[in-house]
Every structure is written in C-alpha cells, then in structure tokens.
Design a protein around this motif. Structure first.
Motif, PDB file in Angstrom:
ATOM      1  N   ARG A  20       0.804  -1.219   0.000  1.00 49.05           N
ATOM      2  CA  ARG A  20       0.000   0.000   0.000  1.00 49.05           C
ATOM      3  C   ARG A  20       0.840   1.274   0.000  1.00 49.05           C
ATOM      4  NH1 ARG A  20      -3.607  -1.803   5.025  1.00 49.05           N
ATOM      5  NH2 ARG A  20      -1.606  -2.739   5.529  1.00 49.05           N
ATOM      6  N   LEU A  22       2.581   4.445  -0.812  1.00 48.51           N
ATOM      7  CA  LEU A  22       2.523   5.371  -1.939  1.00 48.51           C
ATOM      8  C   LEU A  22       3.927   5.834  -2.275  1.00 48.51           C
ATOM      9  CD1 LEU A  22      -0.485   7.510  -0.679  1.00 48.51           C
ATOM     10  CD2 LEU A  22      -0.531   5.826  -2.521  1.00 48.51           C
ATOM     11  N   LEU A  41      -3.261  14.560  -0.278  1.00 52.88           N
ATOM     12  CA  LEU A  41      -3.257  13.107  -0.437  1.00 52.88           C
ATOM     13  C   LEU A  41      -4.358  12.629  -1.385  1.00 52.88           C
ATOM     14  CD1 LEU A  41      -1.191  11.210   0.855  1.00 52.88           C
ATOM     15  CD2 LEU A  41      -2.957  10.419   2.403  1.00 52.88           C
ATOM     16  N   GLU A  42      -4.934  13.529  -2.170  1.00 52.54           N
ATOM     17  CA  GLU A  42      -5.916  13.063  -3.151  1.00 52.54           C
ATOM     18  C   GLU A  42      -5.704  13.701  -4.526  1.00 52.54           C
ATOM     19  OE1 GLU A  42      -9.742  15.735  -1.769  1.00 52.54           O
ATOM     20  OE2 GLU A  42      -9.465  13.779  -0.845  1.00 52.54           O
ATOM     21  N   ALA A  43      -4.451  13.934  -4.864  1.00 53.27           N
ATOM     22  CA  ALA A  43      -4.075  14.394  -6.207  1.00 53.27           C
ATOM     23  C   ALA A  43      -4.732  15.708  -6.609  1.00 53.27           C
ATOM     24  CB  ALA A  43      -4.384  13.315  -7.251  1.00 53.27           C
ATOM     25  N   ARG A  44      -4.966  16.572  -5.644  1.00 52.74           N
ATOM     26  CA  ARG A  44      -5.581  17.861  -5.956  1.00 52.74           C
ATOM     27  C   ARG A  44      -4.562  18.992  -5.881  1.00 52.74           C
ATOM     28  NH1 ARG A  44     -10.450  19.016  -8.006  1.00 52.74           N
ATOM     29  NH2 ARG A  44     -11.578  17.074  -8.064  1.00 52.74           N
ATOM     30  N   VAL A  57       4.699  13.492 -12.035  1.00 49.62           N
ATOM     31  CA  VAL A  57       3.554  12.762 -11.474  1.00 49.62           C
ATOM     32  C   VAL A  57       3.229  13.340 -10.100  1.00 49.62           C
ATOM     33  CG1 VAL A  57       4.218  10.609 -12.635  1.00 49.62           C
ATOM     34  CG2 VAL A  57       4.872  10.981 -10.260  1.00 49.62           C
ATOM     35  N   LYS A  58       2.002  13.078  -9.636  1.00 54.89           N
ATOM     36  CA  LYS A  58       1.656  13.417  -8.257  1.00 54.89           C
ATOM     37  C   LYS A  58       1.931  12.178  -7.419  1.00 54.89           C
ATOM     38  CE  LYS A  58      -1.549  17.145  -9.146  1.00 54.89           C
ATOM     39  NZ  LYS A  58      -2.925  17.654  -9.150  1.00 54.89           N
ATOM     40  N   CYS A  60       1.461  11.266  -4.506  1.00 52.57           N
ATOM     41  CA  CYS A  60       0.476  10.752  -3.547  1.00 52.57           C
ATOM     42  C   CYS A  60      -0.537   9.857  -4.239  1.00 52.57           C
ATOM     43  CB  CYS A  60      -0.261  11.892  -2.855  1.00 52.57           C
ATOM     44  SG  CYS A  60      -1.494  12.677  -3.908  1.00 52.57           S
ATOM     45  N   ASN A  61      -0.530   9.856  -5.568  1.00 54.07           N
ATOM     46  CA  ASN A  61      -1.535   9.049  -6.270  1.00 54.07           C
ATOM     47  C   ASN A  61      -0.882   7.994  -7.158  1.00 54.07           C
ATOM     48  OD1 ASN A  61      -4.303   8.661  -6.327  1.00 54.07           O
ATOM     49  ND2 ASN A  61      -4.528   9.681  -8.295  1.00 54.07           N
ATOM     50  N   VAL A  62       0.287   7.538  -6.716  1.00 56.24           N
ATOM     51  CA  VAL A  62       1.005   6.480  -7.409  1.00 56.24           C
ATOM     52  C   VAL A  62       1.523   5.537  -6.339  1.00 56.24           C
ATOM     53  CG1 VAL A  62       2.962   5.950  -8.905  1.00 56.24           C
ATOM     54  CG2 VAL A  62       1.749   8.113  -9.186  1.00 56.24           C
ATOM     55  N   LEU A  63       1.334   4.238  -6.530  1.00 58.33           N
ATOM     56  CA  LEU A  63       1.921   3.285  -5.595  1.00 58.33           C
ATOM     57  C   LEU A  63       3.419   3.206  -5.878  1.00 58.33           C
ATOM     58  CD1 LEU A  63      -0.686   0.391  -5.835  1.00 58.33           C
ATOM     59  CD2 LEU A  63      -0.372   1.939  -3.894  1.00 58.33           C
TER      60      LEU A  63
ATOM     61  N   MET B   1      -6.418   2.404   2.818  1.00 61.30           N
ATOM     62  CA  MET B   1      -6.499   1.304   1.858  1.00 61.30           C
ATOM     63  C   MET B   1      -6.534  -0.032   2.587  1.00 61.30           C
ATOM     64  SD  MET B   1      -3.988   2.124  -1.352  1.00 61.30           S
ATOM     65  CE  MET B   1      -3.165   3.692  -1.166  1.00 61.30           C
ATOM     66  N   PHE B   4      -3.624  -5.540  -0.037  1.00 59.12           N
ATOM     67  CA  PHE B   4      -3.783  -6.260  -1.306  1.00 59.12           C
ATOM     68  C   PHE B   4      -2.424  -6.791  -1.718  1.00 59.12           C
ATOM     69  CE2 PHE B   4      -3.204  -1.714  -2.051  1.00 59.12           C
ATOM     70  CZ  PHE B   4      -2.080  -1.689  -2.860  1.00 59.12           C
ATOM     71  N   LEU B  36      -6.794   4.556  -7.372  1.00 57.97           N
ATOM     72  CA  LEU B  36      -6.139   4.809  -6.083  1.00 57.97           C
ATOM     73  C   LEU B  36      -6.960   5.771  -5.227  1.00 57.97           C
ATOM     74  CD1 LEU B  36      -2.408   4.882  -7.157  1.00 57.97           C
ATOM     75  CD2 LEU B  36      -3.459   3.285  -5.566  1.00 57.97           C
ATOM     76  N   LEU B  37      -7.590   6.751  -5.871  1.00 55.07           N
ATOM     77  CA  LEU B  37      -8.443   7.672  -5.101  1.00 55.07           C
ATOM     78  C   LEU B  37      -9.587   6.889  -4.460  1.00 55.07           C
ATOM     79  CD1 LEU B  37      -8.695  10.791  -7.444  1.00 55.07           C
ATOM     80  CD2 LEU B  37      -7.317  10.517  -5.389  1.00 55.07           C
ATOM     81  N   LYS B  40      -8.258   4.760  -1.532  1.00 57.03           N
ATOM     82  CA  LYS B  40      -7.988   5.529  -0.309  1.00 57.03           C
ATOM     83  C   LYS B  40      -9.275   5.785   0.464  1.00 57.03           C
ATOM     84  CE  LYS B  40      -4.280   8.061  -2.493  1.00 57.03           C
ATOM     85  NZ  LYS B  40      -3.991   9.392  -3.055  1.00 57.03           N
ATOM     86  N   PRO B 108       0.415  16.537 -14.209  1.00 54.62           N
ATOM     87  CA  PRO B 108       0.927  15.304 -13.583  1.00 54.62           C
ATOM     88  C   PRO B 108      -0.047  14.133 -13.698  1.00 54.62           C
ATOM     89  CG  PRO B 108       1.178  17.177 -12.100  1.00 54.62           C
ATOM     90  CD  PRO B 108       0.325  17.642 -13.227  1.00 54.62           C
TER      91      PRO B 108
END
Lengths: 190, 298
Positions: A20, A22, A41-44, A57-58, A60-63, B1, B4, B36-37, B40, B108
C-alpha cells in the motif's frame, strides 16, 4: 511486503515495503527526502509532484510498486547542493551568502534557474506548495521553453497555493523560462 | 487502503492468468489515477492488483492497413497529447483525440492516467468516455475465455459502469479510418481547468459528395450515467448545411432530448440543460467548419 528499489536523485534506495506504500511515502519516510510535501493526499494540491523518468507525477496518487526500478527526481535533486546552510540565510546576510542572482545557474552547485527566479520574484510565502510548483514548472518549461502567462497558469492548474495568489509564481516562471532556454535541450535528458 | 497483493506481469497472457488465479477480488491497475483515489476512500477494496505498467503491447498506437486508428488501452494521456512529437503522427480528425487528451485533469495526472483506465472507470464526466461513444469506437478485450470486440455505445451500461466481465482486460481502442467522418469537435464545460466536465458534447459529421451532411452523430456526456446519443438532433443535421441559426436550434433540440425541462428540477440540472444547448451548438459549428476545411484541403 515486497522488496523494491528506486533511484532517487541519483541514489539507489532499496527497501521492503507494504504494497500500500505510496510513492510519496517511499520518498519521505523510506528515503527521507522530506522536500516532497504531503498536502491533500488526493491528487488535488500538487505539493507532492516529483519526476519519474523525467515525467511529472503526483506522488500521492502512485503506488511505489507501480514505479519500482525507475528513477525519481525530487525538489532536492534540482540544485545538487545548497549554496549555504539554511541557518545562515537571513535578510541581512543574503547578499553575502548567495552569489549575484544573475550568476546563478552557471555552476552545478547553484540553485536551479527556477529556484533562483522564485527567490528573486518572491514567489513563495509559506513555501509549502513550492516543491510541487518547482517540479511541475521544471517539467513544463523543458517542454515549452516559450510559454505565455496563460499557458503557465494552465500548467500549474493542478497545484494549489493559498498564499501568493499565483501572480508572483507566474512572474517567476516567466523569468525562469528566459534563463532556462539556452540549457533547455540538455536538461530534458536529466 | 485495505491490504492487497501487487503483481507486475510482463505480458498480456500472464496478466489474464493472474486475474483468473486471484478471482473476483483482483483488479487491473493501469495508471491508477481513479482507482487509487477510490481505494484511499475504501470505495474500492481489491484483494489483488495486476499492474499493466510492464505490458508494453498495450501502449502506443498504430494505423491498420484499412486506415483505422488502434490505440493501446494503457496509453497515457500525456503520450497522446504529444502525438505530433512521436513517430506515428495522428491525421485529420484523429487529432481531436490528442487535443482532448491534452486538455483534461492536470499535467501530472495526464502522465499516469490512461485512455483505457478512464473507459474502465466509466465515470460519465470523463472526456474519453464521451469521445469513444461519439466516434463509435470499437473496444477489444481479452479474458480467460478469449477475446471479444464491443462497440463503445454498448460498452457502457446505461445505469453506470461497464459490461466488462471479471478478469477481462480492455486492450485496444479502435477508431474509424479517416473517411469515417469529415469533421469532429469536442466541447465541454468545467468550473476550473482540472475539474471533470459538467457537460461534454461531441459532434461528428460526414459530408456527402454534394457538401451536405450525409451522416451525423451528436453525443452528450456527464449528464447521465453513460453518454447519450442525441439522435433527433443528429437527424436534423442530415441532408443540410447547418447555418448559425440551425446550430442554436439543434442545440436546443439536443437539450430537450437529453435532459427535458421537466427532468431539470434542480439548479445544477437546469444549468446542465442550458449547457447542453450551448455546447452541442458549438460542437456542430466547429465540426462543420472543420469538415469543410478538410474536404477543401483534400
């Protein structure tokens, strides 16, 4: 748990991480590069923006596992070394600590032209959004060395700044674009 | 999350096997910008993720011998948006696909987000969802039971979601050859540049030899759980040459068709209804203008 490796700012970092994790958490908590900020933490908000193999990339929205084995550049990678330790930077001593701003960008250990322009144009107040702004603008200006102000505003559409009202950030980007132009082509490989 | 397991198959066959082995809890992750959003928020709770990042066959695009455009489902928006810089430039109205890819979410997010990911997420506000239905694209999938081809309009369930079966992977999005349409225009309205569309509208026209509209598709997205074809509005276009007055009128026809006044009971819905009229009108005008430019140029 899985073992993975990332190259962050040229240094290989290997760790056993939870699936999990990030990319943001890998950069901050595993590798210790805390310049990349956790804002929404939500790609905003864009405070966590980093480059992966030269693409923005952001984080926080990539593993972390999604980009395992790849090369990451954070804001710490922009200027390989600070010009002076942070505690020495006060308003009075600035002139002595920094080289004249015009000379910045000429040497490896200087600030990146964008960082220098942010300083010169007063493009940050609290500074929380700055790492993300710098990374997104670096990526954008390398692609488009001659932007208009509107295009810059659109490029940072995914970055939120609650202090400046964006005016000075756009000023800085326009200034940096001018300074980056001659070196834009080689920098794109980095 | 929720916890998994994470898998990075090197090929499509391996990905299909992994999905089958991990059962209904397994999910495909392409760019992950939507998934992913949801994870979360625990709206999505996959027990296994199968990443398509290492499956090279699913990225990039090519023109087939018949001139159709095949885009790999894991092609990122950023790659599409920079199509003119790569080896296979897009031609004619296919460039509208690149234009749409370059003007959604933010920079991004476009680096990671993929065309197939958006289609499988099937959020009606996503531009690509509306676009593939509008352009009558075909979607190829592969699963344990073999592959199939689904027309875009049938891919999206009218009540939301897709008709993909568990373990099935979307592989290719196929657009018609150049002569499928003469002009295409996508229009949308959003509050801020990175917001999802409040209403999106596409008009795709094919002109006949006499210069009149021979075939038209008018599609409205973001209003209902799946994109809606405004067939009455499209029929009004066929056989004529739309004037400025016509585009406004046909826009209103589309608004009546997609979101009738009696259904527009909230302020958001009333606003959407107004937007449908305006955006469809603009899409018709722009696609017609392009159709004439293309026909004159060829």
């Amino acid at each position: 748990m899985q073992t993975m490796t990332l190259t962050i700012n040229g240094t290989e970092v290997t760790a056993e991480v939870d699936e999990r994790t990030l990319l943001l958490e890998f950069i901050r908590d595993v590798a210790g590069y805390t310049g990349t900020h956790n804002g929404c933490l939500e790609a905003r908000c864009g405070c966590c923006a980093v480059e992966v193999d030269g693409d923005i990339v952001k984080s926080c929205n990539v593993l972390a596992l999604q980009v395992a084995g790849r090369s990451v550049t954070t804001v710490e990678g922009l200027a390989p070394q600070r010009v002076a330790p942070l505690e020495h930077i006060t308003t009075q001593s600035l002139a002595g600590v920094y080289r004249p701003l015009d000379a910045l960008g000429a040497q490896d250990d200087d600030l990146h032209p964008l960082q220098a322009a942010f300083h010169k144009c007063h493009a940050l107040q609290c500074g929380f959004c700055t790492p993300g702004m710098l990374m997104v603008l670096k990526d954008y200006l390398e692609d488009n060395p001659e932007p208009t102000r509107d295009e810059v505003r659109k490029a940072i559409g995914g970055n939120i700044c609650r202090c400046t009202g964006y005016q000075h950030i756009v000023d800085a980007a326009m200034e940096a674009a001018e300074n980056m132009r001659p070196v834009a082509a080689p920098a794109a490989d980095g | 999350m929720k916890p998994f397991s994470f898998h990075s198959p090197r090929g499509l066959g391996e990905a299909v096997d992994l999905l089958e082995r991990h059962g209904p809890g397994a999910q495909v992750i392409a760019g992950g910008q939507t998934l992913l959003l949801a994870m979360k928020e625990r709206l999505a709770r996959p027990s296994a993720l199968v990443s398509l990042a290492e499956v090279a066959d699913l990225r990039g695009w090519r023109y087939t011998d018949s001139g159709a455009l095949e885009i790999g489902a894991a092609t990122t928006y950023a790659a599409l948006a920079e199509a003119e810089l790569t080896g296979v430039p897009l031609r004619g109205w296919h460039t509208e696909i690149a234009a749409v890819a370059g003007d959604l979410a933010d920079r991004p997010v476009r680096t990671m987000g993929t065309i197939g990911g958006a289609l499988c997420a099937a959020d009606p506000r996503f531009d690509m969802v509306t676009l593939v239905v509008a352009l009558d694209a075909e979607l190829d999938t592969v699963g344990a039971g073999g592959g199939r081809t689904i027309r875009a309009a049938e891919f999206f369930d009218p009540v939301g979601g897709t008709v993909l079966r568990p373990g099935e992977i979307l592989t290719t999005v196929r657009f018609r050859p150049q002569d499928g349409f003469s002009g295409v225009a996508f229009e949308k309205f959003r509050y801020r540049v990175f917001d999802a569309a409040l209403v999106s509208a596409v008009c795709a026209l094919r002109l006949g030899a006499d210069g009149a509209v021979a075939d038209a598709r008018v599609t409205v997205g973001a209003v209902h759980p799946a994109p809606v074809l405004a067939t009455t509005a499209a029929d009004r276009l066929v056989g004529g040459t739309p004037t400025a007055v016509d585009t406004v009128e046909i826009g209103l026809v589309a608004a009546d068709e997609v979101l009738p006044a009696e259904q527009a009971t909230t302020s958001v819905r009333r606003y959407q209804r107004e937007l449908i009229g305006v955006l469809v009108g603009r899409a018709i005008a722009r696609s017609h203008e392009r159709a004439h430019t293309t026909t004159a140029g060829s």
